[in-house]
Design a protein around this motif. Structure first.
Motif, PDB file in Angstrom:
ATOM      1  N   UNK A  32      12.635  -7.709  -7.574  1.00  0.00           N
ATOM      2  CA  UNK A  32      11.233  -7.366  -7.772  1.00  0.00           C
ATOM      3  C   UNK A  32      10.513  -8.659  -8.117  1.00  0.00           C
ATOM      4  N   UNK A  33       9.604  -9.097  -7.271  1.00  0.00           N
ATOM      5  CA  UNK A  33       8.934 -10.372  -7.498  1.00  0.00           C
ATOM      6  C   UNK A  33       7.431 -10.226  -7.547  1.00  0.00           C
ATOM      7  N   UNK A  34       6.811 -10.830  -8.570  1.00  0.00           N
ATOM      8  CA  UNK A  34       5.360 -10.778  -8.728  1.00  0.00           C
ATOM      9  C   UNK A  34       4.732 -12.125  -8.425  1.00  0.00           C
ATOM     10  N   UNK A  35       3.704 -12.149  -7.585  1.00  0.00           N
ATOM     11  CA  UNK A  35       2.937 -13.352  -7.286  1.00  0.00           C
ATOM     12  C   UNK A  35       3.860 -14.451  -6.757  1.00  0.00           C
ATOM     13  N   UNK A  36       3.947 -15.594  -7.426  1.00  0.00           N
ATOM     14  CA  UNK A  36       4.918 -16.617  -7.025  1.00  0.00           C
ATOM     15  C   UNK A  36       6.317 -16.020  -6.966  1.00  0.00           C
ATOM     16  N   UNK A  37       6.628 -15.136  -7.907  1.00  0.00           N
ATOM     17  CA  UNK A  37       7.935 -14.493  -7.919  1.00  0.00           C
ATOM     18  C   UNK A  37       8.197 -13.657  -6.685  1.00  0.00           C
ATOM     19  N   UNK A  38       7.119 -13.138  -6.060  1.00  0.00           N
ATOM     20  CA  UNK A  38       7.290 -12.423  -4.803  1.00  0.00           C
ATOM     21  C   UNK A  38       7.750 -13.359  -3.700  1.00  0.00           C
ATOM     22  N   UNK A  39       7.162 -14.575  -3.688  1.00  0.00           N
ATOM     23  CA  UNK A  39       7.607 -15.582  -2.736  1.00  0.00           C
ATOM     24  C   UNK A  39       9.042 -15.988  -2.988  1.00  0.00           C
ATOM     25  N   UNK A  40       9.414 -16.097  -4.273  1.00  0.00           N
ATOM     26  CA  UNK A  40      10.794 -16.440  -4.626  1.00  0.00           C
ATOM     27  C   UNK A  40      11.746 -15.333  -4.173  1.00  0.00           C
TER      28      UNK A  40
ATOM     29  N   UNK B 288       5.300  -7.657  -5.362  1.00  0.00           N
ATOM     30  CA  UNK B 288       4.133  -7.228  -6.137  1.00  0.00           C
ATOM     31  C   UNK B 288       3.071  -8.318  -6.096  1.00  0.00           C
ATOM     32  N   UNK B 289       1.950  -8.036  -5.427  1.00  0.00           N
ATOM     33  CA  UNK B 289       0.870  -9.030  -5.320  1.00  0.00           C
ATOM     34  C   UNK B 289       1.447 -10.394  -4.965  1.00  0.00           C
ATOM     35  N   UNK B 290       2.270 -10.413  -3.953  1.00  0.00           N
ATOM     36  CA  UNK B 290       3.099 -11.583  -3.652  1.00  0.00           C
ATOM     37  C   UNK B 290       2.322 -12.700  -2.972  1.00  0.00           C
ATOM     38  N   UNK B 291       2.709 -13.935  -3.293  1.00  0.00           N
ATOM     39  CA  UNK B 291       2.180 -15.085  -2.585  1.00  0.00           C
ATOM     40  C   UNK B 291       2.925 -15.287  -1.276  1.00  0.00           C
ATOM     41  N   UNK B 292       2.359 -16.166  -0.433  1.00  0.00           N
ATOM     42  CA  UNK B 292       3.038 -16.518   0.802  1.00  0.00           C
ATOM     43  C   UNK B 292       2.659 -15.693   2.006  1.00  0.00           C
ATOM     44  N   UNK B 293       1.539 -14.945   1.940  1.00  0.00           N
ATOM     45  CA  UNK B 293       1.148 -14.097   3.064  1.00  0.00           C
ATOM     46  C   UNK B 293      -0.100 -14.631   3.770  1.00  0.00           C
TER      47      UNK B 293
ATOM     48  N   UNK C  16     -11.967 -10.246 -13.953  1.00  0.00           N
ATOM     49  CA  UNK C  16     -11.967  -9.672 -15.291  1.00  0.00           C
ATOM     50  C   UNK C  16     -10.921  -8.603 -15.508  1.00  0.00           C
ATOM     51  N   UNK C  17     -10.401  -8.026 -14.422  1.00  0.00           N
ATOM     52  CA  UNK C  17      -9.342  -7.020 -14.568  1.00  0.00           C
ATOM     53  C   UNK C  17      -8.092  -7.621 -15.198  1.00  0.00           C
ATOM     54  N   UNK C  18      -7.955  -8.941 -15.073  1.00  0.00           N
ATOM     55  CA  UNK C  18      -6.767  -9.627 -15.592  1.00  0.00           C
ATOM     56  C   UNK C  18      -7.102 -10.504 -16.789  1.00  0.00           C
ATOM     57  N   UNK C  19      -8.136 -10.142 -17.535  1.00  0.00           N
ATOM     58  CA  UNK C  19      -8.580 -10.957 -18.672  1.00  0.00           C
ATOM     59  C   UNK C  19      -7.466 -11.256 -19.673  1.00  0.00           C
ATOM     60  N   UNK C  20      -6.654 -10.279 -20.096  1.00  0.00           N
ATOM     61  CA  UNK C  20      -5.590 -10.594 -21.069  1.00  0.00           C
ATOM     62  C   UNK C  20      -4.597 -11.618 -20.527  1.00  0.00           C
TER      63      UNK C  20
ATOM     64  N   UNK D 169      -4.483  -8.387 -10.421  1.00  0.00           N
ATOM     65  CA  UNK D 169      -3.282  -9.095  -9.960  1.00  0.00           C
ATOM     66  C   UNK D 169      -2.018  -8.618 -10.665  1.00  0.00           C
ATOM     67  N   UNK D 170      -2.167  -7.798 -11.701  1.00  0.00           N
ATOM     68  CA  UNK D 170      -1.009  -7.322 -12.467  1.00  0.00           C
ATOM     69  C   UNK D 170      -0.974  -5.793 -12.468  1.00  0.00           C
ATOM     70  N   UNK D 171      -0.712  -5.167 -11.336  1.00  0.00           N
ATOM     71  CA  UNK D 171      -0.730  -3.700 -11.291  1.00  0.00           C
ATOM     72  C   UNK D 171       0.294  -3.054 -12.217  1.00  0.00           C
ATOM     73  N   UNK D 172       1.378  -3.766 -12.521  1.00  0.00           N
ATOM     74  CA  UNK D 172       2.395  -3.195 -13.414  1.00  0.00           C
ATOM     75  C   UNK D 172       1.945  -3.218 -14.866  1.00  0.00           C
ATOM     76  N   UNK D 173       0.888  -3.965 -15.178  1.00  0.00           N
ATOM     77  CA  UNK D 173       0.275  -3.892 -16.495  1.00  0.00           C
ATOM     78  C   UNK D 173      -0.793  -2.805 -16.525  1.00  0.00           C
TER      79      UNK D 173
END
Length: 319
Positions: free
Chosen positions: A91-99, A117-122, A169-173, A256-260
């Motif tokens: 399960x990879x998120x963002x950069x982790x999706x590319x990894x 999950x919201x993966x980079x590299x697309x 702003x959805x990812x403010x935290x 960018x963090x749907x799992x949050x």
């Protein structure tokens, strides 16, 4: 609880819990395994969950080293090997999706399933802030975040973006978490090296689209927020079209963090996906045939790149 292993002389931090089939959670740039902390207990009811801090992140060492996507995939493999894990769902998120995608490309025999999950590299598109930080002088820019009062100002700006109901702003935290993750020059250097491996002033510089066809036969699920301001949701549809048999789930109102945003739905989807699909069966003959025949939409003879592909060759990882 965070554990540590020394691999190739570097300390690697990771979280590990539960029993059952292995589930590896790979975080994004500037983040750490802490991003998964609230989800791990639930996922650990049915899986052995392993969430590493990638090299240069979290509690792992931050050497002057190779921070490419391919190097990260190697690092995940080596950590899993020391833990006695032969194969896993990634399960990879963002950069982790590319990894995760790179791991599946380099080590298909060890990859059971993919959850991106919201993966980079697309595609090239990425938030302008990341393009800015990839420029020369980024170290000076990031160092200003540690000046007295800067965290308060960033916090106020993040809350304003949230109040204005902007996509960012959805990812403010998470914006504040990123500031806290760069407390010293060593951390900032590792962050910039990692970012420049995947982003430049024009946007993302690596792509997985040229190899997505290799996921044929590998259960793959894409999870995305429809208000993602870092990696636009249209990238999810682009990846879906390029990955045979993939499944797409959109989190409405999520950034960018749907799992949050909706952890319960995220856990339910991952559990249902792993329970309802059989692990990929890797065959050397099938892999050879896929590589020999090439992308089904390339419009060229096997082994030859289309003109557009040749123009974009410099945008890809050569690994």
């Amino acid at each position: 609880m965070t554990h540590h292993r020394v691999v190739h002389g570097y300390r690697r931090a990771f979280r590990m819990a539960g029993e059952g089939p292995a589930l590896v959670l790979v975080h994004g740039i500037g983040d750490s395994s802490a991003t998964w902390a609230e989800l791990i207990p639930d996922l650990a009811r049915t899986h052995t969950v392993i969430a590493p801090d990638l090299l240069g992140h979290g509690e792992s060492d931050k050497p002057r080293a190779d921070y490419s996507v391919a190097a990260y995939a190697n690092g995940v493999r080596d950590l899993l090997t020391t833990l006695g894990v032969e194969s896993a769902t990634l399960v990879g998120h963002s950069l982790g999706g590319g990894v995760a995608m790179q791991f599946a490309y380099q080590f298909p025999e060890r990859t059971e399933r993919l959850v991106l999950v919201s993966a980079g590299g697309v595609g090239r598109e990425v938030n302008p802030v990341l393009r800015l930080v990839s420029l020369p002088g980024a170290h000076l820019l990031l160092s200003t975040l540690r000046l007295p009062g800067m965290r308060l100002q960033v916090g106020l700006a993040a809350r304003l973006l949230k109040l204005l109901d902007t996509d960012l702003g959805q990812d403010a935290p998470e914006l504040l978490t990123l500031v806290d993750a760069l407390p010293d020059e060593t951390s900032r250097n590792a962050f910039v090296r990692t970012l420049r491996a995947v982003v430049d002033w024009r946007g993302q510089v690596v792509t997985m689209l040229d190899r997505c066809y290799l996921t044929e036969g590998m259960p793959t699920m894409l999870l995305w927020g429809d208000r993602d301001s870092v990696v636009p949701v249209r990238h999810a549809h682009r990846a879906l079209a390029a990955m045979p048999g993939a499944r797409l789930e959109i989190f409405e109102g999520a950034g960018h963090f749907p799992f949050h945003t909706d952890p319960a739905r995220f856990v339910a989807l991952v559990e249902e996906f792993t329970a309802g699909t059989a692990p990929a069966h890797w065959s050397r003959e099938h892999w050879r045939a896929l590589l020999r025949d090439g992308r089904p939409d390339s419009g060229t003879a096997p082994g030859l790149a289309a003109p557009h592909d040749l123009r974009e060759a410099s945008e890809r990882s050569a690994t």
